[in-house]
Design an enzyme around this catalytic site. Structure first.
Site, PDB file in Angstrom:
ATOM      1  N   ILE A   1      34.063  -2.336 -15.802  1.00  0.00           N
ATOM      2  CA  ILE A   1      35.082  -2.966 -16.648  1.00  0.00           C
ATOM      3  C   ILE A   1      34.853  -2.634 -18.127  1.00  0.00           C
ATOM      4  CG2 ILE A   1      35.969  -5.192 -17.503  1.00  0.00           C
ATOM      5  CD1 ILE A   1      35.536  -6.317 -14.695  1.00  0.00           C
TER       6      ILE A   1
ATOM      7  N   GLU B   1       9.214  -7.649  -3.607  1.00  0.00           N
ATOM      8  CA  GLU B   1       8.944  -8.961  -2.981  1.00  0.00           C
ATOM      9  C   GLU B   1       9.711  -9.125  -1.667  1.00  0.00           C
ATOM     10  OE1 GLU B   1       6.607  -9.511  -4.849  1.00  0.00           O
ATOM     11  OE2 GLU B   1       5.990 -11.446  -4.076  1.00  0.00           O
TER      12      GLU B   1
ATOM     13  N   GLY C   1       4.830  -0.187   2.149  1.00  0.00           N
ATOM     14  CA  GLY C   1       6.065  -0.893   1.793  1.00  0.00           C
ATOM     15  C   GLY C   1       6.110  -2.309   2.328  1.00  0.00           C
ATOM     16  N   SER C   2       7.202  -2.604   3.023  1.00  0.00           N
ATOM     17  CA  SER C   2       7.411  -3.961   3.529  1.00  0.00           C
ATOM     18  C   SER C   2       6.506  -4.302   4.710  1.00  0.00           C
ATOM     19  CB  SER C   2       8.868  -4.116   3.972  1.00  0.00           C
ATOM     20  OG  SER C   2       9.738  -3.844   2.909  1.00  0.00           O
TER      21      SER C   2
ATOM     22  N   PHE D   1       2.439   0.060  -6.352  1.00  0.00           N
ATOM     23  CA  PHE D   1       3.496  -0.744  -6.999  1.00  0.00           C
ATOM     24  C   PHE D   1       2.995  -2.149  -7.340  1.00  0.00           C
ATOM     25  CE2 PHE D   1       6.138   2.009  -4.039  1.00  0.00           C
ATOM     26  CZ  PHE D   1       6.467   2.926  -5.016  1.00  0.00           C
TER      27      PHE D   1
ATOM     28  N   THR E   1       2.374  -5.121  -9.620  1.00  0.00           N
ATOM     29  CA  THR E   1       2.811  -5.700 -10.893  1.00  0.00           C
ATOM     30  C   THR E   1       1.586  -6.200 -11.661  1.00  0.00           C
ATOM     31  OG1 THR E   1       4.904  -6.320  -9.908  1.00  0.00           O
ATOM     32  CG2 THR E   1       4.288  -7.488 -11.914  1.00  0.00           C
TER      33      THR E   1
ATOM     34  N   GLU F   1       0.837  -1.209   0.000  1.00  0.00           N
ATOM     35  CA  GLU F   1       0.000   0.000   0.000  1.00  0.00           C
ATOM     36  C   GLU F   1       0.871   1.258   0.000  1.00  0.00           C
ATOM     37  OE1 GLU F   1      -3.034  -0.068   2.963  1.00  0.00           O
ATOM     38  OE2 GLU F   1      -3.977  -1.808   2.008  1.00  0.00           O
TER      39      GLU F   1
ATOM     40  N   THR G   1      12.232  -6.349   0.790  1.00  0.00           N
ATOM     41  CA  THR G   1      13.567  -5.759   0.648  1.00  0.00           C
ATOM     42  C   THR G   1      14.618  -6.675   1.293  1.00  0.00           C
ATOM     43  OG1 THR G   1      13.377  -4.603   2.747  1.00  0.00           O
ATOM     44  CG2 THR G   1      12.647  -3.394   0.786  1.00  0.00           C
ATOM     45  N   SER G   2      15.866  -6.431   0.969  1.00  0.00           N
ATOM     46  CA  SER G   2      16.938  -7.237   1.567  1.00  0.00           C
ATOM     47  C   SER G   2      16.934  -7.117   3.083  1.00  0.00           C
ATOM     48  CB  SER G   2      18.292  -6.793   1.021  1.00  0.00           C
ATOM     49  OG  SER G   2      18.386  -7.154  -0.323  1.00  0.00           O
TER      50      SER G   2
END
Lengths: 343, 393
Positions: free
Chosen positions: B350, B374, B140-141, B165, B167, B136, B376-377
């Site tokens: 690189i 899905e 968030g989480s 958010f 999907t 919502e 957060t870390s």
């Protein structure tokens, strides 16, 4: 910081709030608007190099402060100031400097060949009296004057007879055009050799550091502000250790780098020290911009919150203005006083 | 007699060893090859670039996917390796192609036969698209802080609230929606009193506002959903009233495995391109080998990818035997996401200008979402620690 520089810093902050902060997204999408350019000219941001008795003089610390503070709001605008003052004015002839400083023309420098990954099939070269060929990865590729090296080893300022023929993808600095330019012209002036371009780039390290510090600061301040007002699980984000600890560490690291830069500029420090400052600033800015998105969660991933652009901009800066392998080799070789770190 | 016991023990040990076989079976290899061929055929750089620039969902890819039977929902291993393989070619197109049944697992596990027949079947057949509406605005989480409400009035629940958010938000036909049906019994039990419903996007009072300006995965469709007095038939309640939070947490144990597979695919795709670049352009030392600083970076990325793959497949093996291991799942999700982001950073550094003007630039933007969506870390790390401290597996 001395009082005069403090005043300058505040005046650039005022410029940000008056001209940039509210239109940062617009700049990203449409480029730098004319009224902002006009204001930049009025402030003298595009003419920081003064010509005194034929010599080019500039207050490095003042320019560094301007670039850094502009970068906290719009890295694209800061990059324009950097390109104009640090590279173009450093290399251009007197007439071109005057034209660009007064806003009659816009100038840029094609410098990408100094970076890793440069490839170009039809490099700029002389055919009779004509300069023919292309330059890739030109920032401000819609400029009126372009400084570029040719295969004969000379550096030219090219005044007409060129156009952008391909727009490159733009990861960062989206407020500026970025593309491949094709030349077919007799309208040029030789202003030096490619060595001058290399020298100008090497002398640009403090200002690249300022760009990186500004990007980091802009991003970090957004994370700090957001963590003060956003709640999760019944607490403000700032109350959680995994949020507050990295942010406070990054804030302090950034302050140290900033102070070191000012000190280095005041003391005319050695090139290697400045080079190291540049590397650390870019690395720290990458860390900060990544974390600031994380603090914002999903909101950090959308452009409206103005955080994601810093993440893109710092990687673009790293690719465009930091040749990691070569520059680390220079540091290692200085330490060992002989060639080192090449295997 | 002891000799016989030793033989039995030996066979038992052999059996144990056989259980540790890391080889893929033919069915999985065939799914990988099929996904690879599909990506080669349809994921052109032109399409990936266009969908990214224009923020468009590649609807035609769903048609091709249905026609060619790409997503075999009868075997979750095949889904997992398909996700990995498609994201390896392009994250935005890969995720878009593999996400049309997003949220359907909640129905599979807890839906009534009627709901399964009406909503699940057409989704799994590729005729309809599904989405999961949990997050919502400002939530968030923190799933338990959900404010969307469903009040029972006669034969209908009246749904009011907003989701963020989401999907497939602008393209899905059906949504699995989490809403509060009764107040929490106490502030520390906010996860109670929530329920899950199936909501059709054509119903009155439903609105989807597409979210523009995502940094990456711009081919995926993301929207804000608004529910204004949406009348949801009572029979569209999934499972039992009040158990919605638990259903969603169970779902996350499944979806996080698939997000870990996305991370694996993105990281592997970056490594593929980086290897190709280094072999071609170096920089090389005087012996004609890439300089060692680059070799070290390459080794680190490759090792991390292999570790992520081990974690993801191990977590999946528990889940697919209906014995989910949330600790492993969270480890897999956060580590593979982090690896993909690191790989994108190292590759940009690189490859330099070549990366800046190539698809790598898109991979760099796309990868960054993997540590956010899905869970957060940070959430994953808390799950890992808390469950371990509680003695969980």
């Amino acid at each position: 910081m001395e009082e005069e520089y403090r005043i300058l810093e505040n005046s650039v902050k005022d410029f940000n709030s008056k001209y940039l902060d509210n239109i940062v997204l617009k700049i990203e999408k449409e480029g730098i608007p004319e009224q902002v350019r006009k204001a930049m000219l009025e402030q003298g941001f595009l003419g920081m190099v003064q010509l005194l008795n034929g010599n080019k003089v500039m207050d490095k610390k003042a320019l560094s402060i301007i670039i850094e503070v502009l970068s906290t709001s719009s890295p694209s605008v800061a990059m324009e100031v950097f390109l104009t003052n640090v590279l173009f004015h450093k290399l251009a002839d007197e007439q071109s400097i005057n034209e660009v400083s007064q806003g009659i023309k816009r100038g840029t420098v094609a410098f990408a060949e100094l970076m890793s990954g440069y490839d170009n099939e039809n490099e700029l070269h002389m055919e009779g009296e004509k300069l023919i060929g292309t330059k890739k990865y030109v920032l401000n590729s819609d400029a009126d004057l372009i400084i570029a090296s040719a295969t004969d080893g000379n550096l030219y300022i090219i005044k007409s007879g060129f156009k952008e023929i391909e727009a490159h993808r733009k990861l960062g600095f989206r407020g500026l055009k970025f593309g491949k330019v094709e030349f077919n012209t007799k309208d040029y002036v030789k202003i030096g050799t490619k060595e001058d371009l290399v020298k100008a780039y090497e002398e640009a390290h403090p200002f690249i550091t300022a760009l990186a510090i500004g990007i980091a600061e802009g991003s970090l301040m957004k994370a700090i502000e957001y963590s003060k007002v956003r709640s999760a699980f019944g607490n403000l984000l700032k109350d959680f250790q995994p949020i507050a600890f990295p942010i406070s560490m990054q804030y302090n690291e950034l302050s140290m780098l900033k102070n070191s830069l000012y000190l280095a500029l005041s003391n005319e420090s050695e090139t290697a020290d400045i080079l190291f400052l540049k590397m650390k600033s870019i690395e720290l800015a990458k860390e900060i911009t990544k974390n600031s998105i994380q603090v914002h969660g999903g909101y950090g991933y959308i452009e409206d919150y103005g955080v994601e652009k810093f993440y893109r901009d710092i990687m673009s800066l790293s690719v465009l203005l930091y040749n990691e392998e070569e520059e680390k080799k220079k540091l290692a070789s200085k330490l060992y006083e002989t060639e080192a770190g090449y295997i | 007699m002891w000799g016989e016991a030793r033989v039995i023990l030996l066979f038992w040990k052999m059996y144990e060893v056989m259980k540790m076989d890391f080889e893929m079976d033919e069915e999985m290899i065939s799914a990988i090859n099929k996904a690879k061929e599909f990506a080669e055929k349809y994921f052109t750089e032109e399409l990936a670039d266009k969908m990214d620039r224009e923020e468009q969902f590649p609807m035609e890819l769903l048609n091709y996917s249905n026609r060619e039977g790409l997503m075999d929902y009868s075997n979750p291993w095949k889904i997992l390796v398909t996700i990995e393989e498609l994201c390896r070619k392009d994250p935005g197109l890969g995720i878009s192609t593999t996400v049309p049944a997003f949220g359907s697992e909640v129905l599979m596990l807890y839906g009534s036969d009627m709901l399964k027949e009406k909503y699940l079947d057409p989704v799994l057949k590729g005729q309809k698209i599904m989405g999961l509406a949990v997050t919502e605005p400002g939530g968030g989480s923190d799933v338990a802080s959900s404010k969307t409400e469903a009040k029972l009035e006669g034969d209908y629940y009246i749904l009011n609230g907003a989701k963020m958010f989401i999907t497939n938000g602008g393209i899905a036909d059906y949504f699995v929606v989490l809403a509060r049906t009764s107040p929490p019994p106490s502030p520390d039990k906010r996860h109670r009193g929530m329920s899950v419903f199936i909501v059709e996007s054509k119903w009155e009072g439903f609105k989807a506002n597409k979210i523009h300006g995502k940094m990456g995965v711009r081919a995926t469709n993301t929207a804000e959903l608004v529910f204004e007095n949406v009348r949801v038939p009572k029979e569209n309640l999934v499972g039992e009233e009040g158990k919605g939070f638990y259903y969603i947490m169970t779902f996350f144990n499944i979806s996080r495995i698939y997000v870990a597979a996305q991370g694996l695919g993105v990281a592997q795709g970056i490594l593929d391109r980086l290897m190709e670049h280094i072999k071609k352009y170096g920089p090389m030392n005087s012996q004609g080998e890439p300089i060692e600083n680059i070799q070290f970076k390459l080794a680190e990325i490759a090792t991390r990818i292999e570790a992520s793959r081990g974690l993801t497949y191990k977590a999946a093996s528990y889940l697919f035997k209906f014995n989910p291991n949330p600790v492993l799942t969270s480890m897999a999700k956060y580590y593979s996401g982090e690896t993909a982001i690191l790989a994108s950073k190292v590759a940009m550094e690189i490859m330099g200008l070549k990366a800046l003007n190539s698809e790598l630039e898109r991979f760099y933007r796309d990868a960054r979402i993997l540590e956010i969506w899905e869970g957060t870390s940070e959430i994953e790390k808390l799950i890992i620690s808390r469950m371990m401290l509680k003695g969980g597996k």
